[in-house]
Scaffold this active site. Structure first.
Site, PDB file in Angstrom:
ATOM      1  N   SER A 213       0.804  -1.221   0.000  1.00  0.00           N
ATOM      2  CA  SER A 213       0.000   0.000   0.000  1.00  0.00           C
ATOM      3  C   SER A 213       0.835   1.268   0.000  1.00  0.00           C
ATOM      4  CB  SER A 213      -0.945   0.005   1.210  1.00  0.00           C
ATOM      5  OG  SER A 213      -1.787  -1.122   1.199  1.00  0.00           O
ATOM      6  N   HIS A 259       0.616   4.563   4.255  1.00  0.00           N
ATOM      7  CA  HIS A 259      -0.141   5.223   3.198  1.00  0.00           C
ATOM      8  C   HIS A 259       0.278   6.695   3.062  1.00  0.00           C
ATOM      9  CE1 HIS A 259      -3.739   2.172   3.327  1.00  0.00           C
ATOM     10  NE2 HIS A 259      -2.553   1.589   3.290  1.00  0.00           N
TER      11      HIS A 259
END
Length: 308
Positions: A213, A259
């Site tokens: 991610s 993230h």
């Protein structure tokens, strides 16, 4: 009659538009045929830019009777090598690196399913904690810096890897084509490492983290910069980012640090990739990547000193 003759004062005052993209205004022309070309169509040459048609025409003539392998224009043969917007070489398979990254992630996930948690515990991101399956204290703080990288290729469930690989394919493929293989791979790896480093610094030392991610969010950030550079509609990428940010902070058990770290890094490196001055493009692009890596090393050293 309403039509204006070519070359009239009104025609001369019009802003030129790209001959392949009529909605893109441009002040740049092909140095061979003088057709107006936008950034998407520009191909680097020894002097100025060429349009795709002139590049293709030169390639077909280079082995003919135009000067023993030259271009027939006085330019070096390398002057017409097609280049991406970021200066990378145009590849026959513009999505090769994306395919390889997806393949690696899928292969590693199959190993995880086959071997079990013991394999995952060896390579997931962990600050410093006792791992029962391994019977010892493990983590980046114990000198296992490889976990910052290997965690990027691990996934925790079928849903986890499905979402990440779909995002990598949809976003990564076009971005690789725009940047070129080397620049795209550098963006992906450095964004992932920055996400891992931020997780290491902020998260609890015994909190495990894994997944692509961080790197994928880096691709999101770079894509937003690229679309802005090309004056494309920003609403689709903004909507995608908003949805992913909502998921990041709205669902539990998500390493939001990876993230955010990946996203910010992707914006920084993406800006360097598409806005670097052409005359010193590579030093600026790779220098930015090196600078981010230096920050990753610094914060990792500081966090390690804190934990030990």
């Amino acid at each position: 009659m309403d039509d204006q003759a070519a070359g009239s004062p009104q025609d001369a005052r019009r802003v030129p538009v790209c001959y392949r993209h009529p909605d893109h205004e441009t002040g740049v022309r092909c140095t061979r045929c003088e057709r107006p070309i936008c950034p998407e169509c520009m191909v680097d040459a020894a002097v100025g830019f060429h349009c795709p048609e002139c590049v293709r025409g030169n390639t077909s003539r280079s082995s003919g009777a135009w000067g023993g392998g030259g271009s027939g224009t006085g330019h070096a043969p390398t002057a017409s090598v097609p280049r991406t917007l970021a200066g990378g070489a145009v590849a026959a398979d513009p999505r090769l690196i994306t395919k390889i990254l997806v393949g690696i992630c899928l292969a590693v996930f199959l190993v995880q399913l086959s071997v079990g948690d013991r394999f995952t515990d060896h390579f997931q991101l962990i600050g410093r904690a006792y791992m029962p399956l391994l019977g010892s204290v493990e983590g980046v703080a114990e000198g296992q810096w490889h976990r910052l990288l290997t965690a990027m290729f691990l996934h925790g469930s079928y849903l986890h890897i499905t979402f990440n690989m779909l995002a990598l394919w949809w976003i990564g493929g076009p971005l690789e084509e725009a940047l070129g293989r080397a620049r795209y791979l550098a963006l992906y790896l450095v964004s992932g490492l920055a996400g891992s480093a931020l997780t290491y610094v902020i998260a609890a030392p015994n909190q495990g983290s894994l997944g692509a991610s961080g790197a994928v969010f880096g691709l999101f950030g770079a894509t937003a910069v690229l679309m802005r550079r090309l004056n494309h509609d920003m609403r689709p990428i903004i909507a995608l980012l908003v949805i992913n940010v909502i998921i990041t902070f709205g669902w539990g058990n998500i390493a939001w640090q990876a993230h955010i770290g990946g996203l910010v890094t992707g914006v920084v490196i993406g800006y360097a990739m598409v806005h670097a001055p052409r005359e010193r493009r590579a030093p600026v692009q790779y220098g930015t990547c090196a600078l981010v890596l230096a920050v990753v090393v610094l914060v990792t050293l500081l966090r390690t000193a804190q934990l030990t």
